[in-house]
Write an enzyme that holds these catalytic residues in place. Structure first.
Site, short mmCIF file in Angstrom:
data_model
loop_
_atom_site.label_atom_id
_atom_site.label_comp_id
_atom_site.label_asym_id
_atom_site.label_seq_id
_atom_site.Cartn_x
_atom_site.Cartn_y
_atom_site.Cartn_z
N ALA A 275 63.52 93.91 124.22
CA ALA A 275 64.73 93.63 123.44
C ALA A 275 65.93 93.39 124.33
CB ALA A 275 65.01 94.80 122.49
N GLU A 279 65.16 87.02 128.39
CA GLU A 279 64.42 85.96 129.07
C GLU A 279 64.81 84.58 128.57
OE1 GLU A 279 62.04 86.84 125.43
OE2 GLU A 279 63.12 88.01 126.92
N ASP A 321 85.39 53.93 142.92
CA ASP A 321 85.53 52.79 143.81
C ASP A 321 85.90 51.58 142.96
OD1 ASP A 321 85.34 51.44 146.28
OD2 ASP A 321 83.36 50.72 145.76
N ASP A 690 63.53 82.05 120.26
CA ASP A 690 63.30 81.01 121.28
C ASP A 690 63.59 79.61 120.77
OD1 ASP A 690 62.71 82.84 123.19
OD2 ASP A 690 60.54 82.61 123.11
#
Length: 855
Positions: A275, A279, A321, A690
């Site tokens: 928990a 990750e 440039d 996730d």
């Protein structure tokens, strides 16, 4: 090769093979050394030390121990990805130098032992005699011994698109005056292109000692800095990992002491560790940057370094440039003057007969297949307007050419017309040289000089054109012996890209300052800057002025000046470093070899894909595949979107981990309370977390004000204490709601398994609610729901579907240690879960009243 050339080459013996072999041993080959690659194990150790790497390995191992092979393999897969990225970064400098090495080693025609022979460029040594012709790339720095109308394109080294004339060496030249650029110098440089004439040169420097090699050395000395985001995330992950591991040990000890069950204590500790250990941080960072690079590629921008995606959204200064970036790097005929009137040459415009002769003799005085960009421009106009007319003379034979010289900046070509029995001479060159050839009176010259001034004030380069016809007689030695008639003036420009002004304006709206750095002259730079809408366009710092400035002076001046002219490569790097010292986030665009060190030193180097050199591309972070400056604006928009959405994802991760950690930790301290969460519950939650943080938030559209706000303050942390506190407060709100349901269930006598089911259902509902609410930190929940994001439906719908299965399928009920709850109880839990975001919606209404409640 002309007759003159053969005669001269026959007089030269050159080096002997024995001398060449000795020089190769002492000097080495004429090639730039590759950067020394780090030892594989040294690189591997560097990767292993990364906290994100350690965390992914730890989490992956943990999942494998728990038997969740799919999650473990997925995380270990990310380990491989991260290692690959790190190895790629280590090899980047070596690739850039290898690109320089290839460019610096063309084939060469040399004279050795009195014989002309063609060799590989890397075999050229100092003192070698080299023959150069149109289209040849110069193999090494050299001094010009003999030349016939020799001109070279040195834009790779100077940024100047116009070829420069070369002169023969004499004792009046100072040996130290060897910098590229400028007409009538007796030096040629490695990597430059011969666009006109031919010559014989003696090599003075090879390999790393050439001007091209010095750029390679400058690139080797530049150390790339880790992005702020990577540093912050590494530090944050390391701290949370230590806290999680510490609390894990505490939970195991307390649970074992209070309840006397080491195995369950170990499982409780593992649950808390899962928990606490976020990750998702490294995974989200990797996914966001990878998908961000993919999205940016849809806008014709190739991402060579994923970390540049987040940095791009924070850019405060864009150094660009001029040649090939703001302009097309293609000379075009812009204006004509036939001695009486003007005409602007525009695409598909009418081209009056009165100007046909001017282009006719401009073509006749140019090469048939020109390398010179100005001659190409004149030829293109002829093909467009004079094709199939009497002004094109493909059947005329060119019998003599009078080359341009230092004393007379004009060239003439003589043609034979057999039918008319005459010879026609066409001349073009610097206006003053043409005036001289035409023997014009002073009053006419004065009038024409005013015309030339008007051309120059618009940034145009001016050529004069003259003509003469004679009978078939002998040809004089010099051009002055002809009686030329003045034909007119041709004004040429390197036009800006059509969408540049709009792109510059968009940059200013986004709070991004634009600085133009060019090797061109100040008057041209000012005109280009004015045309594209650059601020303070009339304030210019030239290369010589820059050279005389101290770092302190430059740091102060650069706060206001946006135009730098006549700048050499090392000065571009100096400008970028000055901006960095002023705490600017610097993006730098460029396409030539001369831009490579500055591209590498900038926070974001942006190379041109079509016309850019391999060196520039290898040194850059981003590559514009269509060479379109406007694509940068789209990339900035995308970078800011990614930046915002990444913050939302991290905020969500904090918000959801607080209740999960709290629910795992709080019951441990009370021996009579059953635990709410076990590893199986955490795994199920991760199946929602996730995809939510890595897919839902990544796919979220940008906020409406994304390009109407200043870049983020460089000193402000990416995800600082204030944002962490706000996100954690959301999590505390969820924790209070879910823990209240848990305690009320116990109070009213529900079984342990039923209480766990009620609390878990509430937690899932709160999870979905916080996903929806965090899609925007400015808009209210109703506006958010009205905004399309297909991934939300899949994630939220999938979570609801699988929760329904868990609450109704006996096998799953037993796996999750639940008892079946009624439909009404489930609805109440869902409603209570959604109430957890009410306070955050009120906060958004107070913080952003106009944005939250208006469309």
């Amino acid at each position: 090769m002309t007759t003159k050339f053969n005669i001269r080459s026959e007089r030269i013996i050159g080096l002997t093979e024995e001398q060449v072999n000795k020089k190769l041993i002492s000097e080495g080959y004429n090639e730039l050394p590759s950067s020394k690659p780090k030892n594989f194990f040294a690189m591997a150790i560097g990767v292993v030390k990364e906290p994100m790497f350690l965390l992914l390995v730890a989490c992956g191992t943990l999942y494998l121990i728990l038997g969740d092979v799919r999650e473990g393999i997925m995380l270990m897969g990310f380990v491989v990805v991260i290692m690959g990225i790190e190895f790629y970064q280590e090899n980047k400098t070596e690739k850039a130098l290898d690109a320089l090495k290839d460019l610096a080693s063309p084939r060469a025609l040399v004279i050795r032992d009195g014989i002309e022979k063609r060799i590989a460029g890397k075999q050229v040594v100092t003192e070698d005699i080299v023959i150069l012709q149109e289209g040849d790339r110069v193999p090494a720095d050299a001094v010009v011994l003999y030349s016939v109308n020799l001109s070279a394109d040195e834009s790779l080294l100077t940024g100047e698109p116009i070829p420069v004339r070369k002169a023969e060496w004499n004792e009046n030249y100072h040996k130290d005056c060897t910098s590229p650029g400028g007409d009538d110098l007796p030096f040629v440089y490695s990597g430059s292109m011969i666009v006109q004439g031919n010559g014989i040169v003696r090599v003075t420097a090879t390999a790393s000692n050439t001007e091209l090699g010095k750029i390679g050395k400058a690139m080797e000395s530049i150390v790339e800095e880790p992005t702020r985001l990577k540093s912050e995330m590494g530090s944050l992950v390391k701290k949370l990992a230590f806290i999680g591991i510490g609390l894990c040990v505490v939970v195991i000890a307390i649970y074992t002491y209070t309840r006397g069950d080491l195995l369950k204590g170990f499982l409780a500790g593992i649950t808390l560790a899962m928990a606490m250990l976020p990750e998702e941080f490294p995974v989200v960072l990797t996914v966001f940057l990878a998908l961000g690079a993919w999205r940016i590629s849809k806008r014709n921008v190739l991402t060579r370094r994923a970390s540049a995606v987040e940095t791009l959204g924070s850019a405060t200064v864009l150094c660009t440039d001029k040649t090939g970036t703001l302009t097309k790097n293609i000379m075009t005929v812009a204006r004509l003057y036939n001695g009486k009137e003007f005409i602007e040459v525009k695409k598909d415009s009418v081209f009056p007969e009165e100007f046909h002769e001017l282009i006719e003799f401009g073509i006749l005085s140019s090469q048939a297949n020109p390398f010179d960009p100005m001659e190409k421009a004149i030829t293109i106009v002829g093909e467009q307007y004079l094709k199939d007319t009497e002004h094109i003379h493909a059947n005329w034979e060119m019998i003599k050419e009078y080359p341009l010289s230092k004393d007379l900046l004009a060239m003439s070509r003589v043609f034979r017309d057999e039918e008319a029995k005459i010879q026609t001479i066409a001349a073009k060159g610097a206006p003053e040289a043409i005036f001289d050839l035409c023997h014009l009176p002073e009053n006419q010259i004065t009038e024409l000089e005013a015309v030339i001034e008007s051309f120059a004030s618009n940034g145009l380069r001016v050529l004069g054109v003259a003509k003469e016809t004679i009978d078939f007689t002998y040809l004089p030695e010099g051009q002055h012996d002809f009686n030329f008639e003045f034909v007119g003036l041709i004004g040429l420009s390197d036009p800006i890209r059509e969408n540049i002004p709009a792109a510059i304006s968009e940059c200013y709206k986004a709070g991004i300052r634009v600085i133009m750095i060019t090797g061109d002259y100040p008057v041209t730079a000012i005109n280009i800057a004015k045309e594209i809408g650059l601020k303070n366009y009339d304030s210019v710092i030239t290369g010589p002025q820059l050279h005389a400035m101290s770092e302190e002076e430059l740091d102060d001046k650069i706060k206001e000046v946006n135009v730098f002219a006549r700048v050499v490569p090392e000065q571009k790097l100096k400008i970028v470093n000055a901006l960095k010292r002023n705490n600017e986030i610097v993006a730098m665009t460029g396409d030539g070899v001369n831009d490579a060190p500055a591209l590498k030193a900038a926070h974001i180097g942006i190379a041109m894909g079509e016309k850019g050199t391999d060196v520039a591309r290898e040194a850059s972070s981003l590559v514009l595949m269509d060479d379109n400056f406007a694509s940068i604006v789209g990339s900035v928009r995308m970078g800011r979107r990614i930046f915002d959405n990444l913050q939302k994802a991290l905020g969500y991760i904090f918000a959801i981990h607080v209740p999960i950690a709290g629910l795992s930790l709080l019951p441990v301290f009370y021996a009579h309370l059953p635990l709410i969460l076990w590893p199986v519950h955490i795994v199920f939650l991760e199946l929602i977390i996730d995809p939510a943080c890595s897919i839902v938030f990544e796919a979220e559209k940008e906020e409406k004000n994304v390009m109407n706000r200043p870049p983020r303050n460089n000193n402000e942390p990416f995800f600082g204490a204030k944002k962490i506190l706000l996100s954690c407060t959301q999590g505390v709100g969820i924790l209070i709601i879910v823990y209240s349901v848990y305690l009320l269930g116990l109070k009213y006598g529900y079984s342990e398994r039923e209480v766990r089911a009620l609390a878990f259902t509430t937690l899932i509902a709160s999870n979905i609610a916080v996903i929806l609410s965090n899609r925007s930190w400015t808009r209210n929940i109703f506006q958010i729901l009205a905004t399309s994001n297909k991934t939300v439906k899949w994630v939220a719908g999938g979570a609801a579907f699988f929760l329904a299965l868990i609450l109704n399928v006996p096998f799953l009920l037993n796996l999750f240690q639940f008892d079946k709850i009624s439909f009404n109880k489930a609805i109440v839990c869902i409603a209570v879960g959604f109430l957890s975001i009410a306070w955050f919606e009120i906060y958004k209404m107070i913080k952003h009243p106009n944005k939250s409640w208006s469309r």
